[in-house]
Motif scaffolding. Structure first.
Motif, PDB file in Angstrom:
ATOM      1  N   PHE A 194       8.340  -6.463 -11.996  1.00 53.09           N
ATOM      2  CA  PHE A 194       6.887  -6.461 -11.418  1.00 53.09           C
ATOM      3  C   PHE A 194       6.955  -6.414  -9.875  1.00 53.09           C
ATOM      4  CE2 PHE A 194       2.972  -8.468 -10.212  1.00 53.09           C
ATOM      5  CZ  PHE A 194       2.161  -7.899 -10.952  1.00 53.09           C
ATOM      6  N   THR A 195       6.279  -5.608  -9.580  1.00 55.48           N
ATOM      7  CA  THR A 195       6.032  -5.546  -8.059  1.00 55.48           C
ATOM      8  C   THR A 195       4.707  -6.068  -7.749  1.00 55.48           C
ATOM      9  OG1 THR A 195       7.590  -3.833  -8.011  1.00 55.48           O
ATOM     10  CG2 THR A 195       6.381  -4.042  -6.037  1.00 55.48           C
ATOM     11  N   TRP A 196       4.646  -6.972  -6.594  1.00 58.47           N
ATOM     12  CA  TRP A 196       3.357  -7.162  -6.020  1.00 58.47           C
ATOM     13  C   TRP A 196       3.617  -6.706  -4.625  1.00 58.47           C
ATOM     14  CZ3 TRP A 196       3.953 -10.038  -1.779  1.00 58.47           C
ATOM     15  CH2 TRP A 196       5.059 -10.965  -1.480  1.00 58.47           C
ATOM     16  N   THR A 197       2.134  -6.361  -4.065  1.00 57.00           N
ATOM     17  CA  THR A 197       1.967  -6.231  -2.734  1.00 57.00           C
ATOM     18  C   THR A 197       0.812  -6.422  -2.102  1.00 57.00           C
ATOM     19  OG1 THR A 197       2.754  -3.679  -3.451  1.00 57.00           O
ATOM     20  CG2 THR A 197       1.910  -3.564  -1.308  1.00 57.00           C
ATOM     21  N   LYS A 198       0.794  -6.797  -0.963  1.00 57.91           N
ATOM     22  CA  LYS A 198      -0.355  -7.140  -0.146  1.00 57.91           C
ATOM     23  C   LYS A 198      -0.993  -6.096   0.294  1.00 57.91           C
ATOM     24  CE  LYS A 198       1.734 -11.433   1.930  1.00 57.91           C
ATOM     25  NZ  LYS A 198       2.369 -11.907   3.365  1.00 57.91           N
ATOM     26  N   SER A 199      -2.543  -6.318   0.069  1.00 59.27           N
ATOM     27  CA  SER A 199      -3.507  -5.486   0.584  1.00 59.27           C
ATOM     28  C   SER A 199      -4.118  -5.874   1.651  1.00 59.27           C
ATOM     29  CB  SER A 199      -4.360  -5.129  -0.518  1.00 59.27           C
ATOM     30  OG  SER A 199      -5.425  -4.227   0.060  1.00 59.27           O
TER      31      SER A 199
ATOM     32  N   THR B  96       2.738  -3.242 -11.429  1.00 63.08           N
ATOM     33  CA  THR B  96       2.464  -3.732  -9.948  1.00 63.08           C
ATOM     34  C   THR B  96       0.981  -3.958  -9.681  1.00 63.08           C
ATOM     35  OG1 THR B  96       2.742  -2.876  -7.771  1.00 63.08           O
ATOM     36  CG2 THR B  96       2.122  -1.186  -9.662  1.00 63.08           C
ATOM     37  N   GLN B  97       0.714  -4.866  -8.705  1.00 61.62           N
ATOM     38  CA  GLN B  97      -0.538  -5.280  -8.322  1.00 61.62           C
ATOM     39  C   GLN B  97      -0.644  -5.654  -6.820  1.00 61.62           C
ATOM     40  OE1 GLN B  97      -2.560  -7.588 -11.483  1.00 61.62           O
ATOM     41  NE2 GLN B  97      -3.710  -8.561  -9.753  1.00 61.62           N
TER      42      GLN B  97
ATOM     43  N   THR C  69      -0.946   7.270  -1.517  1.00 58.36           N
ATOM     44  CA  THR C  69      -2.199   7.185  -0.821  1.00 58.36           C
ATOM     45  C   THR C  69      -2.212   7.477   0.738  1.00 58.36           C
ATOM     46  OG1 THR C  69      -2.841   4.861  -0.231  1.00 58.36           O
ATOM     47  CG2 THR C  69      -3.194   5.560  -2.635  1.00 58.36           C
ATOM     48  N   SER C  70      -3.413   7.398   1.708  1.00 59.73           N
ATOM     49  CA  SER C  70      -3.337   7.569   2.878  1.00 59.73           C
ATOM     50  C   SER C  70      -2.767   6.489   3.679  1.00 59.73           C
ATOM     51  CB  SER C  70      -4.514   7.851   3.600  1.00 59.73           C
ATOM     52  OG  SER C  70      -5.574   6.927   2.993  1.00 59.73           O
ATOM     53  N   ASP C  71      -2.690   5.432   2.715  1.00 52.56           N
ATOM     54  CA  ASP C  71      -2.254   3.994   3.256  1.00 52.56           C
ATOM     55  C   ASP C  71      -0.878   3.652   2.795  1.00 52.56           C
ATOM     56  OD1 ASP C  71      -1.305   1.337   4.153  1.00 52.56           O
ATOM     57  OD2 ASP C  71      -3.464   0.845   4.500  1.00 52.56           O
ATOM     58  N   SER C  72       0.230   3.813   3.533  1.00 50.50           N
ATOM     59  CA  SER C  72       1.557   3.572   2.731  1.00 50.50           C
ATOM     60  C   SER C  72       1.719   2.243   1.881  1.00 50.50           C
ATOM     61  CB  SER C  72       2.731   3.801   3.584  1.00 50.50           C
ATOM     62  OG  SER C  72       2.608   2.756   4.700  1.00 50.50           O
ATOM     63  N   ASP C  73       0.807   1.128   2.401  1.00 50.90           N
ATOM     64  CA  ASP C  73       0.916  -0.184   1.661  1.00 50.90           C
ATOM     65  C   ASP C  73      -0.048  -0.212   0.604  1.00 50.90           C
ATOM     66  OD1 ASP C  73       2.928  -1.046   3.725  1.00 50.90           O
ATOM     67  OD2 ASP C  73       1.150  -1.650   4.923  1.00 50.90           O
ATOM     68  N   VAL C  74      -0.774   0.891   0.250  1.00 50.63           N
ATOM     69  CA  VAL C  74      -1.818   0.842  -0.847  1.00 50.63           C
ATOM     70  C   VAL C  74      -1.332   1.962  -1.830  1.00 50.63           C
ATOM     71  CG1 VAL C  74      -4.218   1.115  -1.633  1.00 50.63           C
ATOM     72  CG2 VAL C  74      -3.442   0.028   0.651  1.00 50.63           C
ATOM     73  N   PHE C  75      -0.635   1.553  -3.037  1.00 50.65           N
ATOM     74  CA  PHE C  75      -0.087   2.450  -3.945  1.00 50.65           C
ATOM     75  C   PHE C  75      -0.097   1.880  -5.459  1.00 50.65           C
ATOM     76  CE2 PHE C  75       3.681  -0.052  -2.478  1.00 50.65           C
ATOM     77  CZ  PHE C  75       3.847  -0.116  -3.719  1.00 50.65           C
TER      78      PHE C  75
ATOM     79  N   LEU D 162       5.214  -7.838   3.061  1.00 46.56           N
ATOM     80  CA  LEU D 162       4.167  -6.972   2.465  1.00 46.56           C
ATOM     81  C   LEU D 162       4.215  -6.797   0.995  1.00 46.56           C
ATOM     82  CD1 LEU D 162       3.811  -4.442   5.459  1.00 46.56           C
ATOM     83  CD2 LEU D 162       2.475  -6.491   4.928  1.00 46.56           C
ATOM     84  N   THR D 163       5.448  -6.823   0.349  1.00 46.62           N
ATOM     85  CA  THR D 163       5.834  -6.759  -1.019  1.00 46.62           C
ATOM     86  C   THR D 163       6.782  -7.587  -1.451  1.00 46.62           C
ATOM     87  OG1 THR D 163       6.306  -5.086  -2.453  1.00 46.62           O
ATOM     88  CG2 THR D 163       7.332  -4.741  -0.640  1.00 46.62           C
TER      89      THR D 163
END
Length: 462
Positions: free
Chosen positions: A228-233, A134-135, A93-99, A209-210
């Protein structure tokens, strides 16, 4: 069920995660997977896959995908995106941290014959399919979790193309994430890992961040590992004045045989500042109606196990700066030999008022499922059906679920019914009961049914 309107999120669903091959290496079942993306607060940039070097690269354009920048992507077994029979697909997406990412796996039934000779049918390869790989976790701009939440990771094991019982050992978890439940998969039912995410945790460090969580699966005496991967939004700095309120159970949500006590607590923040001055009112949900509990005006509530019959929902209303904020929590008593679980095709979140979800109920006693689903739940009819097969048809246009039966030549509405009765209740975003007429083991919820937040309860009876 949540209809997210403020978070920056990306979510991908697929109508299948597995391509199955028989002992002759002939494709059976689904011939393609359609990936659908939903985003909030960001725009779709493109689709990528992980190549043999372990790098993300743009998904190749084919006649099936003339563009890789849209909201859907078709994955076929013939596409050159599989590495060791696994395709890892990523929505950028347009935000590299949001996928979001999904995995599509080829699995084979039996071993291939040696060149020049016919090989005997082997035991088949081992495959583990995760329903959630991933979440994103909603966090404040300071990198701390906005509220307590639960991560659900369904999993299924295969030997060849035969679904097989398997167990999972969860690896090291970051600070702020704990193991809530770990249910093994059977030959007929998916397993489930649930991870509890604590409120106001930085998950190891504010700047992190992840992260990855290793999941080791044991199936037919062998071990396979998935990640499993987690990512901060993270919320933007201009949103630090938003109020976040949630109810959680610091010591768990389960009592045994209606004994003991449970503590329910609240978490409230204005931006990144904890709210310490507010008023509260707790209520109990009985027979479709919320009733205030006299004298419960503090930020915590102690619940007696004797008050919990099977399941019980509690609501807390916080009044802060002349506004009300509401959250609901459900607790359980495990003395009942029958245990029900709510699952959902499409997860539990819709984005931007688009699409729909398909909640359904699984009931078990003594670890055996009762009143099982009569068939698969999907948008498309099963391939190669036999006379008497059933199919729960998802119709997004009609916003409905219809039980279909195959006559041997065509599908038609089924007259058969589930043996148990499923009565559904709902509360809106403010915790108020709403008129809810949906019935059955499987129901359809459109985005229009969900005004920011909808809490569902289903009572199961003979």
């Amino acid at each position: 069920m949540k209809n997210a309107t403020n978070a920056r999120l990306a979510y991908v669903t697929a109508d299948t995660y597995v391509f199955k091959y028989d002992t002759s290496s002939t494709l059976v079942g689904a011939s393609q997977a359609t990936l659908t993306a939903q985003v909030q607060g960001v725009t779709i940039s493109k689709w990528q896959y992980k190549n043999s070097s372990g790098n993300w690269t743009d998904y190749p354009t084919t006649s099936d995908n003339t563009s890789i920048t849209g909201g859907t992507l078709v994955v076929k077994p013939t596409h050159a995106v599989f590495v060791d029979n696994v395709a890892q697909i990523k929505l950028v997406t347009s935000d590299s941290d949001v996928f979001d990412t999904v995995t599509i796996t080829k699995i084979y039934d039996g071993a291939k014959g040696d060149k020049g000779a016919t090989g005997s049918a082997g035991s088949g390869g081992i495959s583990i399919v995760l329903g959630n790989e991933t979440q994103s976790i909603a966090c404040t701009s300071a990198g701390k979790t906005s509220a307590a939440s639960t991560i659900s990771i369904p999993f299924t094991g295969y030997v060849g193309i035969t679904q097989t019982a398997c167990t999972c050992a969860v690896g090291t978890l970051p600070t702020g994430i704990t193991l809530k439940t770990n249910t093994a998969a059977t030959a007929t039912a998916a397993g489930l890992i649930e991870l509890s995410v604590a409120a106001s945790s930085n998950l190891g460090a504010d700047a992190t961040l992840t992260g990855n969580i290793n999941l080791a699966f044991t199936i037919s005496g062998k071990t396979a590992t998935k990640v499993f991967t987690w990512t901060k939004s993270k919320a933007g700095s201009n949103g630090t004045s938003a109020v976040v309120f949630s109810v959680y159970a610091p010591n768990g949500t389960i009592v045994q045989n209606q004994s003991g006590k449970l503590m329910l607590a609240t978490s409230a923040y204005s931006g990144t500042t904890a709210i310490t001055s507010a008023t509260y009112q707790w209520a109990k949900y009985v027979n479709g109606t919320w009733t205030n509990i006299s004298g419960t005006t503090g930020s915590t509530l102690e619940v007696s196990g004797a008050d919990i019959i099977n399941i019980q929902s509690y609501r807390c209303t916080m009044t802060y700066s002349s506004k009300n904020y509401v959250d609901v929590i459900t607790v359980e008593d495990k003395s009942d030999p029958y245990v029900s679980e709510m699952l959902s095709i499409g997860g539990f979140t819709v984005k931007n008022n688009l699409g729909g979800l398909v909640p359904y109920i699984i009931v078990r006693t003594n670890q055996q499922e009762v009143d099982a689903l009569l068939g698969i739940i999907s948008e498309t009819a099963p391939s190669s059906p036999k006379s008497g097969d059933f199919w729960y048809k998802i119709d997004h246009s009609a916003k409905s679920i219809t039980l279909m039966k195959y006559s041997g030549s065509a599908w038609a509405n089924a007259t058969e019914k589930q043996s148990l009765t499923y009565t559904w209740y709902a509360q809106d975003k403010d915790g108020k009961e709403v008129t809810f007429t949906k019935t059955g083991k499987v129901i359809y919820l459109s985005a229009a049914d969900i005004d920011s937040l909808l809490t569902l309860q289903c009572d199961v009876s003979n």
